[in-house]
Design a protein around this motif. Structure first.
Motif, mmCIF file in Angstrom:
data_model
loop_
_atom_site.group_PDB
_atom_site.id
_atom_site.type_symbol
_atom_site.label_atom_id
_atom_site.label_comp_id
_atom_site.label_asym_id
_atom_site.label_seq_id
_atom_site.Cartn_x
_atom_site.Cartn_y
_atom_site.Cartn_z
ATOM 1 N N LYS A 188 -29.075 31.388 -1.641
ATOM 2 C CA LYS A 188 -30.172 30.672 -0.672
ATOM 3 C C LYS A 188 -29.320 31.492 0.774
ATOM 4 O O LYS A 188 -28.141 32.251 0.841
ATOM 5 N N CYS A 226 -21.095 32.218 -0.452
ATOM 6 C CA CYS A 226 -21.886 31.153 0.499
ATOM 7 C C CYS A 226 -20.436 29.551 0.279
ATOM 8 O O CYS A 226 -19.858 30.201 -1.064
ATOM 9 N N CYS A 282 -26.456 34.881 0.078
ATOM 10 C CA CYS A 282 -25.095 34.385 -0.708
ATOM 11 C C CYS A 282 -26.626 35.140 -1.935
ATOM 12 O O CYS A 282 -27.070 34.982 -2.623
ATOM 13 N N SER A 306 -24.954 35.186 -4.370
ATOM 14 C CA SER A 306 -24.920 34.509 -5.653
ATOM 15 C C SER A 306 -26.372 33.581 -6.234
ATOM 16 O O SER A 306 -27.011 33.601 -7.137
ATOM 17 N N CYS A 307 -26.064 32.872 -5.610
ATOM 18 C CA CYS A 307 -27.755 31.479 -4.992
ATOM 19 C C CYS A 307 -28.437 31.819 -5.210
ATOM 20 O O CYS A 307 -29.714 31.387 -4.725
ATOM 21 N N CYS A 356 -20.734 28.561 -3.602
ATOM 22 C CA CYS A 356 -20.234 29.784 -4.300
ATOM 23 C C CYS A 356 -18.948 29.805 -4.315
ATOM 24 O O CYS A 356 -18.709 29.896 -5.458
HETATM 25 ZN ZN ZN Z 1 -24.436 30.474 -2.991
#
Ligand code: ZN
Ligand code: MN
Length: 146
Positions: free
Chosen positions: A104, A139, A99, A101-102, A142
């Motif tokens: 993960k 993900c 991911c 964004s985060c 997100c």
């Molecule tokens: Zn994420």
């Protein structure tokens, strides 16, 4: 996912063969890597271990992770920017979902990987010895945050 208990035993056995002394701090590192939830970085492992063992040094984490890598007991995922991440639950090469964004990282359960590998080998004439396959995206968690 492999059984974290089984993975822990395998790691311990390999380290003992190398006469590596298993301190409580090192054992804590092994337990985190045997689960490898979210494919931790050295810093993530460090923070988690320090909750129980506040005097642990970053060098202890590095030393343990590096030796496990040398012994083929942990898979390192290198990234050009940001810290490398580790999978001790499944140390053999496998694809990852990342991911952006985060940050993960999860293992996708894939059935078609061996088909893809043989097709790539067949069409290029390569004798494949390993692979690295990363999918980057957003993900589900997100995606839910707009
Ligand atoms: Zn994420
Ligand atoms: Mn993985």
């Amino acid at each position: 996912m492999n059984d974290p208990e089984v993975r822990l035993k395998e790691m311990l056995q390999k380290l003992r063969e190398r006469r590596f002394r298993i301190t409580p701090q090192r054992l804590a590192v092994l337990k985190i890597l045997a689960r490898s939830e979210n494919h931790p970085s050295v810093d993530m492992i460090y923070e988690e271990v320090r909750r129980d063992f506040p005097t642990t040094s970053l060098a202890t984490i590095y030393k343990t992770v590096t030796l496990l890598k040398e012994l083929g007991q942990v898979l390192e995922l290198g990234f050009p920017e940001g810290s490398n991440r580790f999978d001790g639950n499944e140390p053999s090469p496998h694809p990852h979902m990342i991911c952006i964004s985060c940050k993960k990282i999860v293992d996708p359960p894939l059935d078609s990987l061996s088909d893809l590998t043989s097709e790539a080998a067949q069409k290029t004439g390569f004798n494949i010895v390993t692979h690295r396959l990363d999918f980057f995206g957003i993900c589900p968690e997100c995606q839910g945050k707009n």
